[in-house]
Structures are given as C-alpha cells and as structure tokens.
Design an enzyme around this catalytic site. Structure first.
Site, PDB file in Angstrom:
ATOM      1  NE  ARG A   4      -2.167  -0.010   3.983  1.00 54.12           N
ATOM      2  CZ  ARG A   4      -2.806  -0.135   5.149  1.00 54.12           C
ATOM      3  NH1 ARG A   4      -2.115  -0.419   6.253  1.00 54.12           N
ATOM      4  NH2 ARG A   4      -4.104   0.018   5.240  1.00 54.12           N
TER       5      ARG A   4
ATOM      6  CB  CYS B  15       8.965   0.023  -0.690  1.00 53.26           C
ATOM      7  SG  CYS B  15       7.876   1.328  -0.105  1.00 53.26           S
TER       8      CYS B  15
ATOM      9  CB  CYS C  37      10.286   2.249   2.006  1.00 52.61           C
ATOM     10  SG  CYS C  37       8.711   1.507   2.471  1.00 52.61           S
TER      11      CYS C  37
END
Length: 535
Positions: free
Chosen positions: A209, A385, A382
């Site tokens: 997300r 990610c 991240c």
C-alpha cells in the site's frame, strides 16, 4: 422574470466551501511549478525516467508528447474516457476478455492460497545493503515499517535449519557477494538458502500500500531500472528487426507492468493524512496508470506470463507438499483451481523467443539485466517497499526461469532444491496474487471513475435545466444545493491533504459551480410576444 428569494442564502452556503479551494488551488499551482517531485509521497512515474518515448495516444483521446514528469498538469477526470481494453493482448496468444472473465475466480483462489502457512511465511534478508551506490537514507515513517515473526511460529519443516539439512546448497550456486547467490539458470540474485541471517515475515499481515516513500532515493530506484538496465540489443546483419526486438519488447512490458501494478496498489490503499483513513484514491490511479493505457495493458501481459509459468509448472506443483497436516486439503484444492485457470489464460508462446544467431547473447543480456533489477531492490530505503519489491521481482524471475530455462522433463521431477527453492514458489504465487489484485482493483476504480464523471455532468446540465424551467421546483433545488455542498466539501478535504491533483479538479469545479450559481441568480428576461419587426 425568474428569480428565487432563497438563492442568496443558497449561494452563501456553497461559496465558503469554494473559496478555500480557490486559495488552495493557487497555492498548489505555485508549489507544483517549483516542485522537484512528481507528487508528494509517491514513487517516480514511469514516463519521467524513460527517455526518447514517442508521442502516444493516451486514454484522454489526445496525442500527448509530454511526460508525466516535472510541471505536468494533473489529469482532469471529467475529460477522460473510461476505456476498457479489448481484443488480443500484444505478444501473447490471449485476449483481455478472457483474463477479465476469469480474474475474479483467480483472485479469490489466490487470496485463499496467500493465507495458507506455506505461502504466507517467508524468510528474507532485507539488510544486505545496496551494491550500486552509497545509501545511508532510510524511511522512518510508521507506514514504511514492518514486523517480523519469531521462528517458533514457523512450521518446523519450513525453517531454514530443517531445509538446509535436507537440501544443502547446490554445487552449481555462484556467490556474487556475501549472502548473494545465483545459478546460471536464475534470473534473480537469490539469498543463501542455508543462511539463518534473514528474518521471518508473515506476508498476509503486510499489505502492499501507500507508504509515503519518496525523494531522491525513490527516483534513483526507477531511473536505474529503466535507464541502466534496459535491453539494448540491436539486430544482427541479415536478421529481421521484428524478431530481434521481441525480447526487448517483452522485457520492457514486464518491467512496466510490475511498476504499474505497484502503483495500482499504492492508489488502492492510500492514506488520507488528514483523517488517517485508508481508502482508494481515484486521482492517483488516473494519474499513475489509467491515463497511459499501455501501463494497464502491461499488467494484463504480466498476468498471462505468470499464468503460463504456473501452467508449465503444474506437474511439479502437483506433487509439492504444501500442507502442515494431511487434514489440510483446502490449500491444494485452491492451487488446483489456479492451475486450471492458468491453462485457460496462460497462453504465452515462450518458444518464439531467444531464437536465431544471437539467441544465447540475447538471453544472457536479458538475464543479466533482470538479475540487476532484483538486486536494485536492496537499495530501496523503505522496509515495506523493499520486501514487496524483492518478493515480486523474485516471483517474476521464477516465472522467467520456468519459461526459458527448464524443459518439460525437468519440470516433471520430484520437487527438490536443485530446481527451485521454497522461497521461489512462495514468491511466484504471491506475485501472481499482486497482479490479479491489481486487475480486481481496476474494476473498483472504473466504477469510481463513472461516478466522478457523472458529478461533472450534473454541473453542466444543471444550468440548462434551471434556465429552461420558468417555475423552479424549490424542493429539487434544495436537494441539488445540498448535494453540491457535500461534494465540494469532500473535494476540499481531498485538497487539504496537500495533493497537487486537486489543482485542476478544483478549478473545474470552481468554474462550473460559478456558472451554475450565476444562472440561478441571474435575472432572466421574459421573452417578448412580439418581434422587433412588429409594431
């Protein structure tokens, strides 16, 4: 003359909502022009890192040579065509209709599979470090972080210590760097399957997300993928350009489709930083994916490619042990259903690739570049990610190995680590699930798109209705104004989030709202019963 005594009050109810949007619009337009990012808290868009692209017919029905890069105007949804792709999917033997017809069933079965222990638990080393450039940045936002699970929660037969004792590291594995290995048949740089340095993760509790990951690091990731790791092979003397370029075309479609699918998930589960609520963001989806039809088409392409790999892998999968106990049969039934769907839609002819005089060189270049893509995932700042980037590039790499490296005899052998690590099978199915979920989300965005377009149409029609009706229906007018207030309020909230996309949409609403209000308050002359020529 037509005039309503209640119109000033109604105008006053709407104007306080419109005026802040106009202020936001002016400020946002100014910041957008000076911005060095495509959009706050987003990854770099595809076109801004791919140079030399020819003008393409986009979903607006206009030829646009400008890129979705710096200073690009936001897409006006009301002028878009909500087009659904039809016909053959390029470079495959399948069509869009077939994929759409079976995707709901595919999505539901993959969702069930993703919850099974075999497919949800994965060990991965997320902190091997970036091998291509110095990178000490990290995303500290809570949306970037992920939780690990203790090894005691992993079924014993899938723990690294157990697997490494049964299937030690094959002799043909090459070590690229500490903790990085590959075989000649691999399209990815994998981790040492006997290592215990990685952490365990439960993928079912880590949604793909919006994270807020942005900045120079995010730019550099996609720029490196598109510019430094693209296929550049040129046709050899006497060969057909079309045949020689097929491999490069497939490579680009794989990378573009992966990028588009990731973008779709970001927009599907988007954080409203004012309310703290997660919800689909239509403007994000239109800007990132739908306004460029080839990106959506490449998601479909990847679904077909992955399904073809699953179909070829069917004999291998049919004897794989996914269950914790003999009573757990639901997982294998769902896998059998996915395999059945794969035979229907996985129509990609891998035999037409890597043929001719330069076949070996082309395959090695293809393999080299995609291995680099999988390694670039270690450069993502991240954690969330990076995890999903590594999972999905590994899943695609596994599909490529199935299609281009293994024959039917090899795929019919009893499962062992000489062909596939468990992590590759887990990655393959989770990646297919990501792509299928993207197409499932597209249906939701199309419905939102239709509703959003109808809102603008009502503004355009309202003035005509009110001008033509000399006896206004006060109840109808009250309902229209109330609905307008609600809609303006929701868009104002969207703009408060600081999204540059509100600029054009707010401008559109502002102009149409003023036109409508002007028509309501204007004193309209009663038509004369005589023409000027009559005395």
């Amino acid at each position: 003359m037509i005039y309503s005594n209640h119109l000033p009050q109604r105008i006053l109810r709407i104007t306080p909502l419109l005026l802040p949007i106009l202020t936001l619009q002016t400020n946002a337009a100014s910041s957008l022009e000076s911005s060095t990012l495509l959009q706050p808290n987003t990854l770099l868009s595809q076109d801004s890192v791919v140079g030399g692209l020819a003008p393409a017919q986009n979903i607006l029905g206009q030829s646009s040579s400008s890129k979705l890069g710096l200073n690009q105007e936001w897409i006006d949804i009301s002028e878009c065509q909500n087009v659904k792709p039809t016909g053959p999917i390029d470079t495959t033997l399948c069509d869009y209709e077939t994929v759409d017809e079976l995707n709901d069933e595919l999505y539901e079965n993959l969702r069930e599979i993703s919850k099974a222990p075999f497919f949800r638990y994965l060990q991965m080393d997320l902190y091997r470090g970036c091998p291509f450039w110095e990178d000490e940045e990290t995303c500290t936002a809570s949306t970037c972080s992920i939780e690990t699970i203790d090894e005691s929660e992993i079924p014993e037969q899938w723990r690294t210590k157990t697997l490494s004792s049964i299937d030690p590291l094959p002799a043909d594995y090459r070590q690229l760097a500490k903790g990085c290995y590959f075989k000649d048949s691999d399209y990815c740089i994998s981790e040492d399957p006997t290592s215990i340095t990685g952490e365990y993760y439960d993928l079912s509790f880590i949604p793909e997300r919006y994270t807020g990951y942005s900045g120079a690091g995010a730019h550099q990731i996609w720029r490196s993928i598109y510019e430094d790791n693209c296929m550049t092979a040129s046709p050899s003397e006497g060969s057909l350009i079309e045949e020689q370029c097929l491999e490069a075309k497939v490579y680009r479609r794989i990378v573009s489709g992966l990028h588009a699918s990731i973008s779709t998930h970001i927009c599907l589960d988007y954080l409203n930083q004012t309310t703290g609520e997660w919800a689909p963001n239509l403007q994000c989806y239109v800007h990132r994916v739908a306004s460029h039809p080839e990106r959506l088409e490449n998601i479909y392409f990847n679904v077909v490619l992955l399904l073809r790999a699953v179909a070829r892998l069917a004999p291998h999968l049919s004897v794989y042990e996914y269950r914790i106990s003999t009573e757990d049969v639901a997982d294998t039934k769902a896998i059998d259903r996915v395999i059945s769907l794969a035979h229907k839609a996985g129509r990609f002819d891998e035999t037409v690739m890597f043929n001719g005089r330069d076949a070996h060189a082309l395959k090695e270049e293809f393999k080299y570049h995609f291995r680099n893509v999988t390694r670039i995932m270690d450069c993502i700042d991240c954690d969330k990610c990076r995890l999903w980037g590594k999972v999905q590039t590994t899943g695609v790499a596994t599909a490529l190995k199935v299609l281009f490296e293994l024959d039917d005899d090899a795929l019919s052998l009893t499962p062992n680590s000489a062909l596939f690590q468990r992590s590759e099978i887990v990655a393959l199915f989770n990646t297919l699930y990501r792509f299928s979920e993207s197409l499932h989300a597209v249906q939701q965005f199309r419905q939102m798109w239709t509703e959003e377009t109808n809102t603008f149409t009502r503004f355009e029609d309202l003035s005509d209705v009110l001008r033509g009706d000399r006896e206004l229906n006060q109840n109808f007018l009250d309902k229209v104004v109330n609905k307008t207030c609600e809609k303006v309020g929701s868009i104002y909230q969207f703009c408060k989030d600081g999204t540059a996309g509100c600029v054009l949409m707010a401008s559109k609403l502002w102009s149409k709202g003023l036109e409508c209000l002007d028509s309501l308050a204007r004193v309209s002359p009663v038509p004369s019963t005589h023409s000027d020529s009559e005395l």
